[in-house]
Design a protein around this motif. Sequence first.
Motif, PDB file in Angstrom:
ATOM      1  N   SER A 138      57.647  43.383  39.193  1.00 33.66           N
ATOM      2  CA  SER A 138      57.919  42.283  38.271  1.00 33.66           C
ATOM      3  C   SER A 138      56.748  41.310  38.244  1.00 33.66           C
ATOM      4  O   SER A 138      55.920  41.264  39.156  1.00 33.66           O
ATOM      5  N   ASP A 139      56.678  40.544  37.182  1.00 35.48           N
ATOM      6  CA  ASP A 139      55.568  39.590  36.990  1.00 35.48           C
ATOM      7  C   ASP A 139      55.514  38.543  38.103  1.00 35.48           C
ATOM      8  O   ASP A 139      54.449  38.224  38.604  1.00 35.48           O
ATOM      9  N   GLY A 140      56.667  38.015  38.489  1.00 34.71           N
ATOM     10  CA  GLY A 140      56.723  36.993  39.538  1.00 34.71           C
ATOM     11  C   GLY A 140      56.267  37.539  40.880  1.00 34.71           C
ATOM     12  O   GLY A 140      55.543  36.886  41.628  1.00 34.71           O
ATOM     13  N   LEU A 141      56.702  38.754  41.190  1.00 30.92           N
ATOM     14  CA  LEU A 141      56.317  39.379  42.452  1.00 30.92           C
ATOM     15  C   LEU A 141      54.818  39.690  42.475  1.00 30.92           C
ATOM     16  O   LEU A 141      54.153  39.531  43.501  1.00 30.92           O
ATOM     17  N   MET A 142      54.276  40.109  41.341  1.00 30.74           N
ATOM     18  CA  MET A 142      52.845  40.394  41.243  1.00 30.74           C
ATOM     19  C   MET A 142      52.033  39.113  41.460  1.00 30.74           C
ATOM     20  O   MET A 142      51.027  39.119  42.168  1.00 30.74           O
ATOM     21  N   GLN A 143      52.454  37.999  40.887  1.00 27.04           N
ATOM     22  CA  GLN A 143      51.756  36.726  41.070  1.00 27.04           C
ATOM     23  C   GLN A 143      51.790  36.283  42.526  1.00 27.04           C
ATOM     24  O   GLN A 143      50.789  35.827  43.073  1.00 27.04           O
ATOM     25  N   GLN A 144      52.928  36.431  43.163  1.00 28.01           N
ATOM     26  CA  GLN A 144      53.040  36.058  44.575  1.00 28.01           C
ATOM     27  C   GLN A 144      52.150  36.940  45.439  1.00 28.01           C
ATOM     28  O   GLN A 144      51.482  36.455  46.354  1.00 28.01           O
ATOM     29  N   SER A 145      52.130  38.234  45.148  1.00 26.35           N
ATOM     30  CA  SER A 145      51.287  39.162  45.908  1.00 26.35           C
ATOM     31  C   SER A 145      49.813  38.822  45.731  1.00 26.35           C
ATOM     32  O   SER A 145      49.031  38.875  46.686  1.00 26.35           O
ATOM     33  N   CYS A 146      49.427  38.476  44.529  1.00 26.44           N
ATOM     34  CA  CYS A 146      48.031  38.105  44.262  1.00 26.44           C
ATOM     35  C   CYS A 146      47.648  36.826  45.010  1.00 26.44           C
ATOM     36  O   CYS A 146      46.538  36.725  45.532  1.00 26.44           O
TER      37      CYS A 146
ATOM     38  N   TYR B 281      42.019  36.724  51.700  1.00 26.59           N
ATOM     39  CA  TYR B 281      40.588  36.922  51.461  1.00 26.59           C
ATOM     40  C   TYR B 281      39.802  35.645  51.769  1.00 26.59           C
ATOM     41  O   TYR B 281      38.773  35.690  52.439  1.00 26.59           O
ATOM     42  N   LEU B 282      40.277  34.510  51.299  1.00 29.11           N
ATOM     43  CA  LEU B 282      39.585  33.244  51.547  1.00 29.11           C
ATOM     44  C   LEU B 282      39.589  32.891  53.037  1.00 29.11           C
ATOM     45  O   LEU B 282      38.600  32.370  53.559  1.00 29.11           O
ATOM     46  N   HIS B 283      40.670  33.193  53.720  1.00 32.15           N
ATOM     47  CA  HIS B 283      40.755  32.949  55.161  1.00 32.15           C
ATOM     48  C   HIS B 283      39.702  33.784  55.888  1.00 32.15           C
ATOM     49  O   HIS B 283      38.965  33.276  56.737  1.00 32.15           O
ATOM     50  N   ASP B 284      39.620  35.057  55.550  1.00 34.61           N
ATOM     51  CA  ASP B 284      38.638  35.939  56.193  1.00 34.61           C
ATOM     52  C   ASP B 284      37.216  35.512  55.867  1.00 34.61           C
ATOM     53  O   ASP B 284      36.329  35.545  56.728  1.00 34.61           O
ATOM     54  N   LEU B 285      36.991  35.097  54.657  1.00 33.07           N
ATOM     55  CA  LEU B 285      35.670  34.620  54.258  1.00 33.07           C
ATOM     56  C   LEU B 285      35.287  33.365  55.042  1.00 33.07           C
ATOM     57  O   LEU B 285      34.148  33.227  55.501  1.00 33.07           O
ATOM     58  N   GLY B 286      36.239  32.473  55.246  1.00 30.43           N
ATOM     59  CA  GLY B 286      35.983  31.271  56.040  1.00 30.43           C
ATOM     60  C   GLY B 286      35.679  31.591  57.487  1.00 30.43           C
ATOM     61  O   GLY B 286      34.814  30.977  58.110  1.00 30.43           O
ATOM     62  N   LYS B 287      36.388  32.567  58.058  1.00 24.65           N
ATOM     63  CA  LYS B 287      36.116  32.982  59.440  1.00 24.65           C
ATOM     64  C   LYS B 287      34.717  33.570  59.562  1.00 24.65           C
ATOM     65  O   LYS B 287      34.011  33.333  60.538  1.00 24.65           O
ATOM     66  N   PHE B 288      34.321  34.353  58.579  1.00 29.35           N
ATOM     67  CA  PHE B 288      32.975  34.926  58.577  1.00 29.35           C
ATOM     68  C   PHE B 288      31.923  33.813  58.517  1.00 29.35           C
ATOM     69  O   PHE B 288      30.946  33.816  59.271  1.00 29.35           O
TER      70      PHE B 288
END
Length: 64
Positions: free
Chosen positions: A2-10, A17-24
């Motif tokens: 569903s659209d809502g689930l896809m938005q939450q997953s994204c 991704y941003l967390h890992d980038l910050g750790k790097f």
Amino acid sequence: MSDGLMQQSCRVALAAYLHDLGKFAERAGPFDKDPRLDAHLQMYCPWHREWGWFSRRCAGRRVS
């Protein structure tokens, strides 16, 4: 999916991704020479007397 689930997953994927980038970036050390870092570590990070270092150093770097 569903659209809502896809938005939450994204959103979760982007946050991870941003967390890992910050750790790097943290390990690369671009903020080590920032004069505000010591003050922020003392204000925002717990000090471990046993080991003699600040934990959660990423919190001190985030506010810089």
